[in-house]
Scaffold this motif. Structure first.
Motif, PDB file in Angstrom:
ATOM      1  N   LEU A  33       0.811  -1.211   0.000  1.00  0.00           N
ATOM      2  CA  LEU A  33       0.000   0.000   0.000  1.00  0.00           C
ATOM      3  C   LEU A  33       0.850   1.268   0.000  1.00  0.00           C
ATOM      4  N   ILE A  34       2.148   1.124   0.210  1.00  0.00           N
ATOM      5  CA  ILE A  34       3.056   2.264   0.205  1.00  0.00           C
ATOM      6  C   ILE A  34       3.519   2.589  -1.224  1.00  0.00           C
ATOM      7  N   ILE A  35       3.296   1.705  -2.167  1.00  0.00           N
ATOM      8  CA  ILE A  35       3.697   1.927  -3.566  1.00  0.00           C
ATOM      9  C   ILE A  35       3.037   3.217  -4.062  1.00  0.00           C
ATOM     10  N   PRO A  36       3.811   4.095  -4.712  1.00  0.00           N
ATOM     11  CA  PRO A  36       3.256   5.389  -5.127  1.00  0.00           C
ATOM     12  C   PRO A  36       2.094   5.309  -6.126  1.00  0.00           C
ATOM     13  N   SER A  37       2.117   4.351  -7.012  1.00  0.00           N
ATOM     14  CA  SER A  37       1.041   4.220  -7.994  1.00  0.00           C
ATOM     15  C   SER A  37      -0.161   3.531  -7.349  1.00  0.00           C
ATOM     16  N   PRO A  38      -1.313   4.207  -7.297  1.00  0.00           N
ATOM     17  CA  PRO A  38      -2.478   3.593  -6.645  1.00  0.00           C
ATOM     18  C   PRO A  38      -2.913   2.280  -7.292  1.00  0.00           C
ATOM     19  N   LEU A  39      -2.837   2.186  -8.611  1.00  0.00           N
ATOM     20  CA  LEU A  39      -3.249   0.958  -9.297  1.00  0.00           C
ATOM     21  C   LEU A  39      -2.291  -0.190  -8.974  1.00  0.00           C
ATOM     22  N   ALA A  40      -0.994   0.087  -9.011  1.00  0.00           N
ATOM     23  CA  ALA A  40      -0.008  -0.951  -8.692  1.00  0.00           C
ATOM     24  C   ALA A  40      -0.119  -1.356  -7.222  1.00  0.00           C
ATOM     25  N   ALA A  41      -0.345  -0.379  -6.359  1.00  0.00           N
ATOM     26  CA  ALA A  41      -0.489  -0.678  -4.927  1.00  0.00           C
ATOM     27  C   ALA A  41      -1.692  -1.580  -4.686  1.00  0.00           C
ATOM     28  N   ALA A  42      -2.816  -1.256  -5.327  1.00  0.00           N
ATOM     29  CA  ALA A  42      -4.027  -2.064  -5.144  1.00  0.00           C
ATOM     30  C   ALA A  42      -3.841  -3.467  -5.707  1.00  0.00           C
ATOM     31  N   ALA A  43      -3.232  -3.575  -6.884  1.00  0.00           N
ATOM     32  CA  ALA A  43      -3.031  -4.889  -7.506  1.00  0.00           C
ATOM     33  C   ALA A  43      -2.109  -5.762  -6.661  1.00  0.00           C
ATOM     34  N   ALA A  44      -0.992  -5.201  -6.214  1.00  0.00           N
ATOM     35  CA  ALA A  44      -0.046  -5.971  -5.403  1.00  0.00           C
ATOM     36  C   ALA A  44      -0.669  -6.364  -4.066  1.00  0.00           C
ATOM     37  N   PRO A  91      -9.719  -2.257  12.807  1.00  0.00           N
ATOM     38  CA  PRO A  91     -10.029  -0.919  12.276  1.00  0.00           C
ATOM     39  C   PRO A  91      -9.744   0.203  13.276  1.00  0.00           C
ATOM     40  N   LEU A  92      -9.951  -0.063  14.554  1.00  0.00           N
ATOM     41  CA  LEU A  92      -9.634   0.954  15.566  1.00  0.00           C
ATOM     42  C   LEU A  92      -8.129   1.219  15.612  1.00  0.00           C
ATOM     43  N   ALA A  93      -7.348   0.149  15.557  1.00  0.00           N
ATOM     44  CA  ALA A  93      -5.890   0.299  15.607  1.00  0.00           C
ATOM     45  C   ALA A  93      -5.382   1.057  14.386  1.00  0.00           C
ATOM     46  N   ILE A  94      -5.867   0.720  13.206  1.00  0.00           N
ATOM     47  CA  ILE A  94      -5.385   1.397  11.999  1.00  0.00           C
ATOM     48  C   ILE A  94      -5.800   2.860  12.001  1.00  0.00           C
ATOM     49  N   SER A  95      -6.999   3.167  12.496  1.00  0.00           N
ATOM     50  CA  SER A  95      -7.416   4.575  12.528  1.00  0.00           C
ATOM     51  C   SER A  95      -6.561   5.377  13.507  1.00  0.00           C
ATOM     52  N   LEU A  96      -6.207   4.781  14.631  1.00  0.00           N
ATOM     53  CA  LEU A  96      -5.327   5.466  15.581  1.00  0.00           C
ATOM     54  C   LEU A  96      -3.931   5.673  15.003  1.00  0.00           C
ATOM     55  N   LEU A  97      -3.419   4.650  14.321  1.00  0.00           N
ATOM     56  CA  LEU A  97      -2.086   4.776  13.728  1.00  0.00           C
ATOM     57  C   LEU A  97      -2.058   5.792  12.596  1.00  0.00           C
ATOM     58  N   PHE A 107       0.808   1.788   7.861  1.00  0.00           N
ATOM     59  CA  PHE A 107       0.924   0.517   7.139  1.00  0.00           C
ATOM     60  C   PHE A 107       2.283  -0.123   7.371  1.00  0.00           C
ATOM     61  N   ALA A 108       3.332   0.689   7.471  1.00  0.00           N
ATOM     62  CA  ALA A 108       4.662   0.139   7.765  1.00  0.00           C
ATOM     63  C   ALA A 108       4.692  -0.482   9.164  1.00  0.00           C
ATOM     64  N   ALA A 109       4.084   0.192  10.130  1.00  0.00           N
ATOM     65  CA  ALA A 109       4.042  -0.347  11.498  1.00  0.00           C
ATOM     66  C   ALA A 109       3.264  -1.655  11.553  1.00  0.00           C
ATOM     67  N   LEU A 110       2.140  -1.704  10.860  1.00  0.00           N
ATOM     68  CA  LEU A 110       1.344  -2.937  10.851  1.00  0.00           C
ATOM     69  C   LEU A 110       2.070  -4.067  10.121  1.00  0.00           C
ATOM     70  N   ALA A 111       2.808  -3.735   9.063  1.00  0.00           N
ATOM     71  CA  ALA A 111       3.587  -4.764   8.359  1.00  0.00           C
ATOM     72  C   ALA A 111       4.664  -5.333   9.286  1.00  0.00           C
ATOM     73  N   LEU A 112       5.335  -4.475  10.031  1.00  0.00           N
ATOM     74  CA  LEU A 112       6.343  -4.956  10.988  1.00  0.00           C
ATOM     75  C   LEU A 112       5.714  -5.796  12.088  1.00  0.00           C
TER      76      LEU A 112
END
Length: 129
Positions: A33-44, A91-97, A107-112
């Motif tokens: 989701l960090i990929i700059p291109s929204p289409l590539a980010a969504a596909a990956a 969803p609560l955790a992601i909204s707080l982050l 997203f980086a924190a959740l990936a780690l």
């Protein structure tokens, strides 16, 4: 993919390895989701989420029932409770982050966190043997 993953998991002796791999796919989905291109980010992200879901949805019940000391039905009920807690708290955790540090950092924190959980699962399965 789930039927193929189910067959694969049935053949694997250490089911925790398959679940750990599924966790790594979840981390890759979040990282995508960090990929700059929204289409590539969504596909990956969708690709990695599909692989994660195929492995984890097929492997969790098999791993839980294989590793449970008590009644497998009670263990599966407990698994379902934890899944529901995660569906509520996620969803609560992601909204707080996102509010605290922005979407990229969230997203980086959740990936780690997902990588850490996958590693802990793999380590705990080795110690249980």
């Amino acid at each position: 993919l789930s039927p193929l993953a189910g067959r694969l998991i049935d053949r694997v002796r250490n089911k925790s390895r398959a679940l750990s791999l599924g966790g790594l796919f979840a981390a890759l989905a979040l990282s995508s989701l960090i990929i700059p291109s929204p289409l590539a980010a969504a596909a990956a992200s969708l690709l990695f989420l599909g692989l994660c879901a195929a492995l984890c949805e097929s492997g969790q019940p098999a791993a839980v029932t294989a590793g449970s000391a008590g009644d497998p039905a009670q263990t599966l009920v407990l698994l379902d409770v934890f899944i529901r807690i995660g569906q509520f708290a996620g969803p609560l955790a992601i909204s707080l982050l996102v509010t605290a540090g922005g979407a990229t950092h969230a997203f980086a924190a959740l990936a780690l966190l997902e990588i850490a959980c996958a590693a802990l699962l793999l380590l705990s399965s080795r110690q249980a043997r």
